[in-house]
Design an enzyme around this catalytic site. Structure first.
Site, PDB file in Angstrom:
ATOM      1  N   ASP A 157       0.855  -1.191   0.000  1.00 41.45           N
ATOM      2  CA  ASP A 157       0.000   0.000   0.000  1.00 41.45           C
ATOM      3  C   ASP A 157       0.891   1.241   0.000  1.00 41.45           C
ATOM      4  O   ASP A 157       2.108   1.166   0.129  1.00 41.45           O
ATOM      5  CB  ASP A 157      -0.892  -0.061   1.245  1.00 41.45           C
ATOM      6  CG  ASP A 157      -2.049   0.930   1.206  1.00 41.45           C
ATOM      7  OD1 ASP A 157      -2.275   1.556   0.153  1.00 41.45           O
ATOM      8  OD2 ASP A 157      -2.749   1.046   2.231  1.00 41.45           O
ATOM      9  N   GLU A 168       2.418   5.166  -4.084  1.00 43.15           N
ATOM     10  CA  GLU A 168       2.278   6.079  -5.241  1.00 43.15           C
ATOM     11  C   GLU A 168       3.544   6.911  -5.512  1.00 43.15           C
ATOM     12  O   GLU A 168       3.641   7.365  -6.665  1.00 43.15           O
ATOM     13  CB  GLU A 168       1.093   7.032  -4.990  1.00 43.15           C
ATOM     14  CG  GLU A 168      -0.242   6.349  -5.015  1.00 43.15           C
ATOM     15  CD  GLU A 168      -0.509   5.474  -3.791  1.00 43.15           C
ATOM     16  OE1 GLU A 168      -1.194   4.451  -3.937  1.00 43.15           O
ATOM     17  OE2 GLU A 168      -0.007   5.816  -2.708  1.00 43.15           O
ATOM     18  N   ASP A 227     -56.033 -17.979 -70.923  1.00 44.56           N
ATOM     19  CA  ASP A 227     -55.912 -19.340 -70.435  1.00 44.56           C
ATOM     20  C   ASP A 227     -54.589 -19.934 -70.932  1.00 44.56           C
ATOM     21  O   ASP A 227     -53.894 -19.330 -71.762  1.00 44.56           O
ATOM     22  CB  ASP A 227     -57.112 -20.152 -70.948  1.00 44.56           C
ATOM     23  CG  ASP A 227     -57.294 -21.484 -70.220  1.00 44.56           C
ATOM     24  OD1 ASP A 227     -56.551 -21.742 -69.245  1.00 44.56           O
ATOM     25  OD2 ASP A 227     -58.177 -22.242 -70.635  1.00 44.56           O
ATOM     26  N   GLU A 252     -49.429 -20.930 -68.457  1.00 42.89           N
ATOM     27  CA  GLU A 252     -48.445 -21.341 -67.446  1.00 42.89           C
ATOM     28  C   GLU A 252     -46.989 -21.256 -67.927  1.00 42.89           C
ATOM     29  O   GLU A 252     -46.124 -21.114 -67.044  1.00 42.89           O
ATOM     30  CB  GLU A 252     -48.764 -22.771 -66.972  1.00 42.89           C
ATOM     31  CG  GLU A 252     -50.034 -22.890 -66.160  1.00 42.89           C
ATOM     32  CD  GLU A 252     -51.295 -22.724 -66.994  1.00 42.89           C
ATOM     33  OE1 GLU A 252     -52.290 -22.219 -66.449  1.00 42.89           O
ATOM     34  OE2 GLU A 252     -51.273 -23.097 -68.185  1.00 42.89           O
ATOM     35  N   ASP A 309     -59.478 -25.970 -63.731  1.00 43.31           N
ATOM     36  CA  ASP A 309     -60.306 -27.029 -64.306  1.00 43.31           C
ATOM     37  C   ASP A 309     -60.639 -28.076 -63.253  1.00 43.31           C
ATOM     38  O   ASP A 309     -60.062 -29.177 -63.218  1.00 43.31           O
ATOM     39  CB  ASP A 309     -59.587 -27.656 -65.500  1.00 43.31           C
ATOM     40  CG  ASP A 309     -59.331 -26.650 -66.614  1.00 43.31           C
ATOM     41  OD1 ASP A 309     -60.010 -25.602 -66.628  1.00 43.31           O
ATOM     42  OD2 ASP A 309     -58.453 -26.905 -67.443  1.00 43.31           O
TER      43      ASP A 309
END
Length: 1737
Positions: A474, A477, A1348, A1351, A1451
């Site tokens: 401790d 510093e 008709d 497709e 159909d």
């Protein structure tokens, strides 16, 4: 002054800054600053010291511009300050340059005129550049770890570094993205002897780090904040002052990609760092050199790993140090210490370590103990060890100069003095004297070898006297209670430098040593912040000497980058307050960045006395600090847990969470192993894991352990926190859990007084151990695993295990390492290293699995001999478990959807083969591993979406379909178009692929308001998946993070989990129910001339579904893909798409009601056409009229019977040899008949097929003009320039057809070659329109068109002769969906797939890709030629066909089941945006029968498109072909229809403008009644009219679902009666002449008296049927116009139509209970109020 740039070849790229545009007019006599015109946020302070004025600013050669804000610099740098780069050395990986100072005034004097720049790429992820004095050695940090690093330069520095030469500046860029990361050109470099400054612009405000301070938030404030860095003994009270450590390092998160970088300035002098809102950073340091390291990472974690590789990775602390710890300053005596130990032991609370602070010492002198109050201290360690506990004591650096008690020598001091171990005064000889706890002191110079030797020796001596287990250092510093020394400090430029950073007290030597003090490493001025670091290095030597091979622990207060290699840290002398409990979390997170993971705050606070609530909450969160210690100061009441009472709530909750901590210590210990070996953080910010979510960037009130445990504490008094979570919650018993469904959302959590939030992340495996009161005892207990499965049922984890006490077990190999993984309900416990044998023979005896929906039915263990779950540590095991087989099967995704799968074929795809006799055959036997698919490699998020790059998991083999190679790298784009609509698109970014050329209506600008969105999107990483959540409910409505995602050239598969089993849509296929059966059913979609039949792909393709969630919310999903495909449902519930090409382009609408789903979908694809009014009348047609006389007779008979009837058709019989646009001689009188009928209010529609005969011997303009315009489909030019010939209806000329021959023979002998127009081309549309117009003008008038066979249908397969040119895989692809006659290939009954079509853009495409769009393009090409609205009816459709046409269901057959299926079909086409739809009444194929046809007439009267039509060779079935009874029933039900046509027309209008449905499923109106979800035997017109037909032979009763107030409706008198029940099934009489009709209470329906056709009925007055609700209210609306106009006219409705109509009125009706009035709102006129009497209504 000119700005020049020198190119640094092969070293740097160069660029020039922007200079002021003004000519500064510099003269030799003076310096004139060139002041830039820059934003205020870009100003860099030229006068950081106090007292700036205009005169002083200009004396520094800077720019003065005062403001009304003081935080923005008034005095700032010009562009002609700084240095220029003169000479360059230019190797590839490093380089040097000389920098010379430009002629400019000085800030603080002693500027260095010539600098040396050295830059190098030390690794691929680390750039270093150092700027130093070119001629004089300056102080540089003697870093213990960095000095030993070897550079491995392998990259080109020019890829990451640019240099600007005058003024000199560096720009660091990211190589991959070219993003600028660190740009110092924003301000000049300043380099004087005692003032060095460098500024850099940064790419974002997401800046973390810099220390040590108390940062109240983890993300730093960039609003002109200055942070001083200089080690200091100060209180961490929330100010901006400098604290114990010195960390000039920060991390910057660039954006949502996670890409980040770190900046470390290796400089130990006093400094300050300024953050400003540019964003930018400015460093000001007062010594040393500028030694920068830039660390590149793809994630924040990678940056930390790079930083720790540089400074040294953290030590693994001893296992026992992870236990709970108790300490306080000044227990007063060892007896009090023991009393504390005993009372806490008595609670049976986990507790490992006891401390003593400086009060154990004799007069606070190091290496002594108080032989009075602590007389038994030499035995104290043994006392603790007896119970498995440890003892830690403290040492401070300062050594007293005074004698010991009794005036005896203080030998530690004497020996240190003899060895010259102290810091000296400026003379280098006299020890500097200060004052600390023991009084007058000297200060060891830990940078001196003599001091290190002294320190090691003293510590060893002391350890022999006082046994202990670890050391706490401790006050390093270094702290001094005097300012500098007992004699003060000299007046010189070290103690009083020209500039002092904004350190606490603004004097460098305050509470420390004089800056001119001498140490071995240099002046204290330079090495002050290294004091704690040097003490740590010295202490490490001491600990190694004393503990040898035992690991021990060091805890330091002062630190510098690199101390984590040896030591931990605590956050200092905090206070017992609610601020400090909060601020501890940013502090811990920062020390994770700094490489010190063994970190924590003093639990319950050091200073002051905590309240019970504060200490209780702090004990809860402190149980999850890596360093978990309760510590307080002298003079305050004890705050150890037991001090609050053994039965206190605080003890109970502390014990509870410490037991959880101890249970998870194997996981925490493994995290320290990961930190030690790879540099990963232990305590981790949420941002590090979830950086793609910007909400996490500033989260610092919760934290993670590693990546998998989220801790959410309560940090305020009597409040509950909010948390962002992606996780499972750990249950209170630690042996179970529940799925936490929220994702990326703030959640209010209920956290009572004894709880904090703990969540385990899905996908984690955490190793555990049964807890005990100390780690010594817990390490004897069995181990376990907590497995938290992710959304994909996967999880992973690892375990590091050693003896917990020996040094360097990683390096010596004396450890065990496991990896754990779960895949497919199989846990693999793989030992990767087995270098340690635990003496306790530990076993795994408790494995908890979270996230399974059900308990396992069986568990099996491989590689274990014993019975039961006794899995020995150090051995490898595989543990598998099974759920109920049915549940398990539902999680499988089919890897081999083709027929004839077997184990070898399955495994060739990398999939799993498992046959189980207890499973249905529909369950896949071959299924994907859970990680099969793609994983995310890169992602970028914006406000309006995200872009993700994904890579195929190469662990698995190719999808193994020859000719269809996998595409390994894909791009994903997610666009948030609107608050209720998003798009996600997946494609190959490197190769152009076909995309559907159907234009959708999306906003020009995507939505950027996250708060308004109904949805949240999340990406899963591995396997990649997209998850879409409904924000309001948390429901996951799309989740493709399931295995099996495949993207190859000709096969794409993606699966998603569904929100519920309520799925509607997909077509066109005959479905037996409206709600799909999810029991492993697959439906093919590919447009084909195929009569409806079970699982037969029919005429159109609609890859759209509506999902109804369990919360009653609804959503819709469109896959915009036109290739052949299929969809598979499974009971998971889940859905799999498979398509044969193109890309994946999904659109999702969020509703939330079923009706709003359709409205949003039709807004996307286009609103339905508004048909002519007359087209809502009854219609008659037949294939097989012999001549026009038959039509004439039919018309006569229908008029005679008084049966309403509006439209007559001509089928292909009217054509000569079925040639389009050629009238047969048998129908020569048809034009006149049509004129007659039209004159009597009737309408006529004729048929056109797309195929055009090419074999005519006489002129056939349609074909000839088509050839001239080049409109017909051909082969690709590289194959042939010929038309792709087919055969359809047209016959060869001059033949007589023998219809007794079989069909194929007739086709071969009699059918002509036919060419197919390519309707994508604009020229084709013009040709087609002209042919129709010529027919209208020159041959016969008509009112609508029936198209008709589009497709397109062909009677030969592919082409005449059957040989399709080109790639045969197009005809028979590697995968064939379950299509009708799929064994014959895609070209069965249509064109060759390699035929070429040309889009309007000119792009050439294969018919393979656009086949399903043929009918769509045919419809789109039709333009009006009659001048009136009319109607078009088409057979083949695709999303958006409804914009132009209606549709009939094909159909069909004269069979009872077709009635029910026609309702399903109509409801599906309502979803698809084609409301004008219906089936052939009485059936097309096969003879109808009386009752069937009569019931069908009743039902068909309520088809929106109501047409009776049958096929050639069958008896007539029109209403007048049966008997009088039949005619009468038909007339009556059609009169009801005609009466209600104003209502039906209004519904069609609402569909046109709002997208509402016309034929409406009951669930759309009664979504809260789940009984309606499967109803398809009755339907609604709009919201108000319920039709319940009889659907089976000899039905005399029907069943109706009642939901609200319904009235039985009878046509004859328009009377009604309340049915009297609500929300029940009601059985009603249904005699043959009757159909049950009901009007819903609360609605007003407009009506009009029926007539034989609409021409006459429209002349009648209108009326209203008012059906009051239970509250005596009702409302309705009416739309009215001329019924056929398409020009501009008077428009009275407030919302204009897409196609303006003439004389339009829109009217609303509302009945008010209060006023007993009917209010009629006419938008063109004033409202009308009609009084009425309820009794007479």
């Amino acid at each position: 002054m000119a700005v020049t740039t020198v190119t640094l070849i092969a070293l740097f790229f160069t660029r020039e800054p922007e200079a002021s545009k003004e000519d500064p007019g510099i003269t030799p006599e003076g310096f004139v600053p060139q002041c830039p015109n820059i934003p205020l946020s870009h100003r860099v302070d030229c006068f950081p010291d106090a007292g700036a004025s205009k005169q002083q600013c200009e004396q520094r050669g800077c720019c003065w511009n005062p403001l009304d804000e003081r935080n923005v610099p008034w005095c700032f740098f010009p562009v002609n300050h700084g240095y220029t780069a003169e000479s360059v050395n230019k190797p590839r990986a490093n380089g040097k340059s000389t920098l010379k100072r430009m002629a400019a005034p000085s800030l603080f004097g002693a500027d260095v005129t010539e600098l040396s720049l050295h830059a190098e790429m030390q690794t691929n992820k680390r750039l270093r550049f150092k700027i130093s004095d070119a001629h004089k050695q300056r102080f540089e940090v003697p870093h213990e770890h960095i000095a030993g690093l070897n550079s491995d330069p392998s990259g080109n520095i020019g890829d990451v570094l640019e240099i600007t030469n005058k003024p000199f500046g560096l720009t660091v860029i990211r190589k991959e993205t070219k993003k600028v990361l660190f740009d110092t050109t924003m301000a000049p470099l300043v380099f004087s002897d005692q003032y060095l400054q460098l500024s850099a612009k940064l790419p974002s405000h997401n800046i973390y780090g810099l220390g040590e301070h108390v940062h109240q938030n983890y993300r730093l404030d960039t609003n002109w904040r200055t942070w001083p860095i200089f080690t200091r003994d100060a209180f961490p009270n929330g100010g901006t002052h400098n604290l114990y450590g010195h960390y000039p390092f920060f991390l910057c998160l660039e954006d949502e990609s996670g890409k980040s970088f770190g900046v470390f300035l290796m400089n130990s002098n006093a400094m300050e760092v300024v953050l400003q809102p540019a964003p930018a950073v400015t460093y000001r340091t007062i010594g040393g050199v500028l030694d920068f390291y830039i660390l590149f990472g793809d994630t924040p974690e990678q940056v930390v790993q790079e930083f720790l590789e540089l400074i040294g990775r953290p030590v693994i602390p001893p296992y026992w140090s992870l236990g709970f710890q108790l300490s306080r300053w000044n227990y007063g005596s060892l007896a009090e210490v023991k009393a504390t130990v005993e009372r806490n032991r008595a609670t049976n609370m986990p507790y490992d370590i006891q401390y003593t602070d400086i009060d154990y010492m004799e007069d606070k002198k190091d290496f002594t103990y108080d032989k009075v109050k602590f007389s038994e201290l030499p035995q104290f360690a043994d006392y603790l060890h007896e119970k498995g506990q440890k003892y830690i004591l403290i040492l401070d650096p300062a050594v007293a100069t005074s004698k010991r008690v009794g005036n005896t020598p203080y030998e530690a001091y004497d020996r240190g003095t003899a060895q010259k171990a102290w810091v000296f005064q400026s003379d280098g000889k006299t020890p500097l004297l200060g004052e600390v706890w023991p009084g007058e002191t000297v200060f060891p110079d830990y940078t001196s070898q003599a001091c290190i030797d002294w320190w090691v020796d003293e510590y060893e001596r002391f350890y022999r006297e006082i046994k202990h287990d670890a050391l706490w250092i401790d006050m390093n510093e270094v702290a001094n209670f005097k300012k500098g020394s007992i004699n003060g400090c000299a007046d010189n430029n070290l103690n009083y430098p020209p500039y002092t950073p904004r350190v606490l007290d603004e004097v460098l030597y305050s509470k420390t040593l004089c800056m001119d003090a001498k140490q071995a490493w240099g002046n204290h001025y330079d090495v002050h912040s290294l004091y704690g670091y040097s003490m740590v290095l010295a202490t490490e030597h001491a600990l190694q000497r004393v503990f040898g091979e035992n690991r021990t622990l060091m805890l330091t207060r002062s630190s510098f980058p690199g101390v984590g290699k040896y030591s931990g840290h605590w956050l200092g002398d905090n206070g017992a307050n609610w601020n400090d409990i909060k601020w501890a979390i940013p502090g811990m997170l920062e020390f994770g960045l700094f490489g010190v993971p063994y970190i924590g705050a003093d639990i319950c606070g050091f200073f002051d006395e905590p309240s019970e609530e504060l200490c209780r909450r702090w004990m809860q969160v402190g149980a999850f600090y890596p360093f978990s210690r309760n510590h307080n100061a002298e003079g305050y009441k004890p705050q150890d847990p037991a001090a609050f009472g053994p039965d206190s709530l605080l003890v109970a909750t502390s014990k509870h969470y410490l037991e959880i901590r101890y249970t998870l210590l194997p996981y925490l210990y493994t995290l320290f192993y990961k930190a030690h070996t790879t540099g990963e953080t232990v305590v981790r910010p949420v941002m590090h894991e979830f950086f793609t979510d910007s909400n996490t960037w500033d989260v610092d009130r919760q934290f993670l352990w590693g990546k998998n445990l989220l801790i959410t504490p309560v940090l305020d008094p009597v409040k509950h926190p909010r948390t962002i979570t992606h996780t499972y919650e750990l249950s209170n018993t630690r042996s179970g859990g529940f799925l936490f469904l929220y994702r990326k959302k703030h959640v209010n959590m209920h956290l009572p007084a004894d709880k904090l939030g703990l969540h385990i992340r899905g996908g984690a495996i955490l190793p555990t151990q049964r807890p005990n009161v100390t780690t010594t005892y817990s390490r004897l207990n069995p181990m376990g695993l907590i497995i938290a499965l992710d959304d994909n049922g996967q999880a992973a984890g690892e375990l590091f295990w050693d003896d917990g006490d020996t040094r360097a077990t990683v390096e010596t190999g004396k450890h065990i390492h496991y990896t754990f993984s779960v895949l497919n309900r199989k846990l693999t416990m793989q030992v990767t290293h087995a270098g340690y044998q635990d003496p306790n023979n530990l076993k795994f005896d408790n494995i908890v699995i979270l996230g399974e929906p059900h308990r396992p039915t069986s568990v099996s263990v491989t590689h274990v001999q014993s019975s039961g779950l006794g899995l020995a540590l150090r051995e490898t095991y595989v543990l598998a478990w099974d759920l109920d087989p049915v549940d398990e099967a539902y999680q499988r995704f089919d890897c081999y959807p083709e027929e004839n799968s077997d184990e070898a074929k399955c495994k060739a795809r990398g999939c799993i083969w498992q046959v189980r006799g207890d499973m249905d055959d529909s369950v896949p036997w071959c299924y994907f591993p859970t990680d099969y698919g793609y994983s995310v490699s890169n992602s970028q998020q914006t406000l309006s979406g995200m872009t993700v790059d994904i890579n195929r998991n190469m662990r698995y083999r190719s999808s193994n379909r020859p000719g269809s190679p996998d595409i390994n790298n894909l791009r994903v784009e997610i666009i948030y178009h609107k608050s209720d609509m998003l798009q996600f698109k997946i494609w190959d970014p490197t190769t152009e692929r076909y995309e559907v050329p159907v234009e959708l209506s999306v906003p020009a600008t995507p939505d950027t308001d996250e708060n308004s969105r109904l949805y949240k999107v999340q990406i899963t990483q591995n396997p990649f998946g997209i998850q879409v959540y409904r924000k309001s409910t948390g429901t996951k409505i799309w989740d493709s993070s399931v295995p099996g995602f495949t993207f190859s050239d000709m096969f794409i598969q993606v699966s998603t989990r569904l929100a519920s089993e309520n799925i509607y849509g997909f077509g066109e296929t005959e479905h037996p129910t409206y709600r799909h059966n999810l029991d492993f059913h697959t439906w093919g979609m590919f447009s084909k001339d195929q009569p409806p039949g079970y699982k037969m792909n029919c005429y159109g393709v609609h890859p759209f579904y509506m999902g109804l969630e369990d919360t009653t919310d609804a959503h819709g999903v469109l896959l915009l893909n036109s290739n052949a495909m299929d969809v598979t449902f499974q009971p998971t519930p889940a859905l799999t798409y498979r398509t044969l090409g193109g890309i994946l382009d999904f659109y999702m609408v969020l509703g939330p009601t079923p009706e709003s789903v359709v409205q949003q979908y039709t807004e996307l694809i286009g609103r339905p056409v508004l048909p002519a009014y007359w087209s809502l009348g009854f219609q008659l047609c037949r294939y097989g009229y012999v001549n026009d006389t038959e039509i004439s007779d039919l018309y006569r008979d229908m008029k005679k019977a008084g049966i309403p009837y509006d439209v007559q058709y001509g089928d292909i019989d009217y054509m000569e040899r079925q040639l389009d646009f050629v009238l047969s001689s048998d129908f020569s009188n048809l034009p006149a008949l049509v004129d007659t009928m039209r004159g009597e209010g009737m309408r006529f529609i004729f048929i056109l097929d797309p195929a055009i005969s090419g074999n005519e011997t006489q002129p056939y303009p349609a074909f000839e003009r088509g050839v001239a315009a080049d409109v017909f489909i051909k082969w690709p030019k590289e194959l042939s320039d010929e038309i792709v010939w087919g055969k359809v209806w047209p016959d060869f000329p001059n033949v007589t057809v023998d219809e007794s021959l079989d069909w194929d023979t007739q086709v071969e002998l009699y059918r002509a070659f036919a060419a197919f127009p390519d309707f994508f081309r604009d020229t084709t549309a013009a040709w087609w329109r002209q042919e129709i117009k010529d027919f209208y003008d020159k041959t016969m008038k008509f009112d609508g068109l029936w198209i008709d066979m589009n497709e397109p249908a062909s009677f030969v397969h592919g082409t005449v002769g059957g040989k399709c040119l080109g790639n045969p895989l197009l005809e028979n692809p590697p995968y064939m969906p379950p299509l009708e006659s799929k064994h014959l290939g895609l070209n069965h009954k249509t064109l060759c797939m390699n035929s070429e079509q040309i889009l309007p853009s000119g792009k050439r495409v294969k018919h393979y890709d656009v086949h399903n769009l043929y009918g769509w393009s045919h419809t789109n090409a039709l333009l009006n030629v009659t001048g009136k609205r009319g109607i078009v009816v088409t057979r083949s459709t695709y999303p958006s066909s409804g914009k132009w046409a209606g549709h009939w269901l094909g159909d069909n057959f004269a069979a009872w089941d077709q009635l029910e299926k026609s309702i399903i079909g109509m409801m599906e086409f309502s979803l698809f945006g084609i409301p004008y739809t219906g089936a052939d009444i009485c059936g097309f194929f096969n003879p109808s029968e009386y009752e069937l046809c009569l019931r069908w007439m009743q039902l068909g009267a309520f088809y929106p498109y109501s047409r009776n039509h049958n096929g050639k060779g069958n008896p007539r079935q029109d209403p007048v072909s049966w008997d009088e009874r039949f005619a009468n029933v038909s007339r009556d039900v059609l009169n009801i229809r005609y009466t209600l046509l104003p209502y039906l027309y209004t519904l069609m209008y609402e569909a046109h403008v709002k997208g509402s449905t016309v034929v409406r499923p009951l669930l759309h109106e009664f979504v809260d009644d789940k009984n309606t979800y499967g109803v398809h035997k009755q339907f609604l017109w709009g919201p108000a009219f319920l039709i319940t037909p009889a659907l089976a032979k000899v039905w005399t009763h029907t069943h109706t679902h009642t939901h609200t107030h319904f009235y039985i409706y009878t046509y004859i008198s328009h009377c009604a009666k309340d049915i009297g029940v609500r929300r029940q099934m009601l059985t009603m009489n249904t005699p043959l002449e009757h159909i049950n009709l009901h009007i819903r209470g609360g609605y007003i329906i407009p009506w009009q008296k029926a007539e034989p056709n609409t021409f006459f009925s429209r002349k009648n007055p209108l009326g209203l049927i008012v059906a009051l609700s239970d509250s005596n209210t009702a409302q309705g609306s009416l739309f009215w116009d001329d019924g056929e106009g398409i020009g501009k006219g008077v428009q009275c409705y407030s919302r204009p139509l897409e196609t303006p109509v003439l004389w339009t009125y829109a009217t609303n009706f509302v009945i008010s209970q209060t006023h007993q009035t009917l209010r009629v709102n006419l938008f063109c006129e004033e409202p009308i109020l009609i009084n009425f009497n309820t009794k007479h209504l």
